[in-house]
Design a protein around this motif. Structure first.
Motif, mmCIF file in Angstrom:
data_model
loop_
_atom_site.group_PDB
_atom_site.id
_atom_site.type_symbol
_atom_site.label_atom_id
_atom_site.label_comp_id
_atom_site.label_asym_id
_atom_site.label_seq_id
_atom_site.Cartn_x
_atom_site.Cartn_y
_atom_site.Cartn_z
ATOM 1 N N ASP A 86 0.846 -1.198 0.000
ATOM 2 C CA ASP A 86 0.000 0.000 0.000
ATOM 3 C C ASP A 86 0.875 1.239 0.000
ATOM 4 O O ASP A 86 2.098 1.178 0.209
ATOM 5 C CB ASP A 86 -0.920 -0.004 1.230
ATOM 6 C CG ASP A 86 -2.078 0.984 1.125
ATOM 7 O OD1 ASP A 86 -2.243 1.627 0.065
ATOM 8 O OD2 ASP A 86 -2.815 1.111 2.117
ATOM 9 N N HIS A 88 0.689 5.518 1.358
ATOM 10 C CA HIS A 88 -0.051 6.535 2.100
ATOM 11 C C HIS A 88 0.584 7.896 1.837
ATOM 12 O O HIS A 88 1.801 8.021 1.787
ATOM 13 C CB HIS A 88 -0.042 6.255 3.603
ATOM 14 C CG HIS A 88 -0.848 7.246 4.388
ATOM 15 N ND1 HIS A 88 -2.229 7.183 4.460
ATOM 16 C CD2 HIS A 88 -0.476 8.334 5.105
ATOM 17 C CE1 HIS A 88 -2.673 8.195 5.197
ATOM 18 N NE2 HIS A 88 -1.631 8.899 5.596
ATOM 19 N N MET A 114 -6.229 -0.609 -0.066
ATOM 20 C CA MET A 114 -5.981 0.772 0.351
ATOM 21 C C MET A 114 -7.127 1.300 1.219
ATOM 22 O O MET A 114 -8.264 1.393 0.760
ATOM 23 C CB MET A 114 -5.782 1.666 -0.875
ATOM 24 C CG MET A 114 -5.278 3.050 -0.550
ATOM 25 S SD MET A 114 -4.865 4.014 -2.039
ATOM 26 C CE MET A 114 -3.313 3.291 -2.522
ATOM 27 N N LYS A 194 -2.570 1.636 8.792
ATOM 28 C CA LYS A 194 -1.950 0.929 7.680
ATOM 29 C C LYS A 194 -1.500 -0.475 8.092
ATOM 30 O O LYS A 194 -1.663 -1.435 7.347
ATOM 31 C CB LYS A 194 -0.766 1.742 7.134
ATOM 32 C CG LYS A 194 -1.180 2.983 6.359
ATOM 33 C CD LYS A 194 -1.963 2.612 5.111
ATOM 34 C CE LYS A 194 -2.497 3.817 4.361
ATOM 35 N NZ LYS A 194 -3.345 3.442 3.215
ATOM 36 N N LEU A 202 5.018 -1.009 2.549
ATOM 37 C CA LEU A 202 4.336 0.290 2.525
ATOM 38 C C LEU A 202 5.285 1.333 1.948
ATOM 39 O O LEU A 202 6.475 1.337 2.264
ATOM 40 C CB LEU A 202 3.933 0.696 3.954
ATOM 41 C CG LEU A 202 3.343 2.102 4.149
ATOM 42 C CD1 LEU A 202 1.979 2.229 3.477
ATOM 43 C CD2 LEU A 202 3.209 2.415 5.651
ATOM 44 N N THR A 238 9.228 -0.611 4.740
ATOM 45 C CA THR A 238 8.673 0.715 4.435
ATOM 46 C C THR A 238 9.730 1.658 3.885
ATOM 47 O O THR A 238 10.863 1.691 4.355
ATOM 48 C CB THR A 238 8.042 1.335 5.702
ATOM 49 O OG1 THR A 238 7.014 0.459 6.170
ATOM 50 C CG2 THR A 238 7.433 2.699 5.425
#
Length: 439
Positions: A86, A88, A114, A194, A202, A238
């Motif tokens: 995903d 953000h 999402m 998340k 991410l 991430t």
């Protein structure tokens, strides 16, 4: 937490007020208190202020985020044959990146569940934009959400009540206690939602500039570092990319008109260069970090292929239909969206290069038209906003069209035209423009 292990709320507050590092038990005590009500609103506000004033170590932030994440449902994707990934964004004006990005990554073999937010203040909300489309349901059940992600590769929905409920309460209190701009609190708020979505990877789009939450690079870097350290500490791979928000991203700002720009992007009819650069950078990071691409070169080739072939557009169309929208949104977007009553041209007030934009003011002008909200329960007018916005660096003559406003009536359109013009400044020489991607 058992009764014998509970810590008295004021004792936890006192520890953080005095600058102490909270252990995992104290942090869990605070998060439990958020959910079960043993922390009163005033105690939550005091705790938020203590964190705002004294900060949190990386270990505290990791424990805080994990406790918030586990305060409600945590989604499992067992049985899926590809990576769960995903993105953000910290929010901005005209930021419709999620739509293109999610469709591209899903078309390349990723699964993108999402969970998006609504607009508040000057920033637009992804869920609000999707609700421009007749019939689209942003709140399916979790089982339906998982089914669509498996079938289509992507589903974009709004936050459910059972995902990170501790964050929902804490955020509402932060909003009225002047503690929103705390990096530890922002980090936990973003990541708890998340991580509850059960991600493998991410990518964070941290916006910087006069239309972003972080208006300077130092703060943007601090937030990016915090999110990356905490998310990796919580077990989710991430990466953060810092991108510019000193002008509207793309050529539109508003709900339905941003959905229309999304269709133009996915079908190749219009790809504003700055918007494409941000989409490509984030999609590349998502593909490389999940091993869907071996490196940047292969990622770029895959992105180009799914855009040129129309596969990304097809995936987006299938997602719209799966969540209650029409089956031919990509082909005829305006058949299922309402246009504004009044569309008027915004004309340049002088000669010169478009040099600077007060992006926040443009966002607030969209809110003033009815396209955003200043309170969470406020209804949104999906039809209003600006489109055909020229980018900074373009040379114009006085009276040339630099944008269009979409409004309910002529009075609000004229006010918005004045606000848009006041948000722009001009220069005789070509201006020095900020980079699109900072880091």
């Amino acid at each position: 937490m058992s009764e014998t292990n509970k810590i008295i709320p004021q004792e936890i507050i006192r520890l953080k007020r005095n600058g102490q590092v909270l252990n995992e038990q104290a942090i869990k005590g605070f998060v439990c208190g958020l959910v079960d009500g043993t922390f009163s609103d005033s105690q939550v506000g005091a705790m938020a202020m203590a964190i705002y004033q004294n900060g949190m170590s990386v270990d505290e932030r990791v424990n805080f985020t994990k406790a918030m994440m586990h305060s409600g449902d945590v989604i499992s994707w067992q049985g899926f044959d590809g990576p769960i990934v995903d993105k953000h964004s910290t929010g901005g004006v005209g930021d419709k990146v999620s739509f293109m990005l999610a469709a591209i990554v899903a078309a390349c073999g990723g699964y993108v569940p999402m969970i998006s937010g609504r607009g508040l203040g000057h920033t637009g909300g992804t869920a609000d934009k999707l609700e421009s489309i007749a019939g689209f349901n942003v709140q399916p059940s979790i089982s339906e959400f998982k089914r669509i992600v498996k079938d289509v590769g992507v589903a974009i929905i709004s936050q459910t009540d059972n995902l990170a409920p501790a964050d929902k309460r804490l955020y509402s209190i932060r909003d009225v206690t002047a503690t929103v701009e705390s990096i530890p609190l922002i980090t936990a708020s973003i990541l708890s939602k998340k991580l509850a979505a059960g991600l493998d990877a991410l990518v964070m789009d941290v916006k910087v500039g006069n239309g972003a939450m972080m208006d300077n690079l130092t703060d943007a870097r601090a937030l990016a570092d915090s999110i990356v350290n905490v998310a990796n500490g919580a077990g989710v791979k991430t990466q953060a990319i810092i991108t510019d928000m000193n002008q509207v991203l793309g050529t539109s700002a508003g709900n339905a008109i941003e959905m229309a720009e999304t269709v133009k992007y996915l079908t190749g009819k219009q790809r504003e260069p700055r918007l494409h650069k941000v989409v490509q950078a984030l999609a590349t990071a998502m593909l490389v970090n999940t091993n869907l691409a071996s490196g940047e070169k292969e990622a770029h080739e895959k992105i180009d292929k799914v855009l040129r072939s129309g596969l990304a557009a097809e995936v987006f169309d299938r997602m719209i239909a799966a969540l209650g929208g029409p089956k031919n949104f990509i082909e005829k977007p305006w058949d299922s969206m309402v246009k504004a009553n009044v569309i008027m041209e915004v004309r340049a007030s002088q000669h010169g290069y478009l040099a600077q934009m007060d992006t926040r003011a443009v966002g607030m002008s969209v809110v003033g038209l009815g396209g955003g909200r200043t309170a969470p329960t406020q209804q949104v007018d999906h039809t209003v906003g600006f489109d055909r916005i020229l980018p900074l660096g373009v040379q114009v003559n006085r009276g040339e069209v630099i944008a269009r406003v979409h409004a309910r009536d002529e009075d609000s359109a004229n006010r918005a035209i004045e606000q848009f013009n006041n948000a722009l400044s001009y220069s005789e020489e070509y201006p020095e423009l900020p980079p699109v991607i900072y880091k």
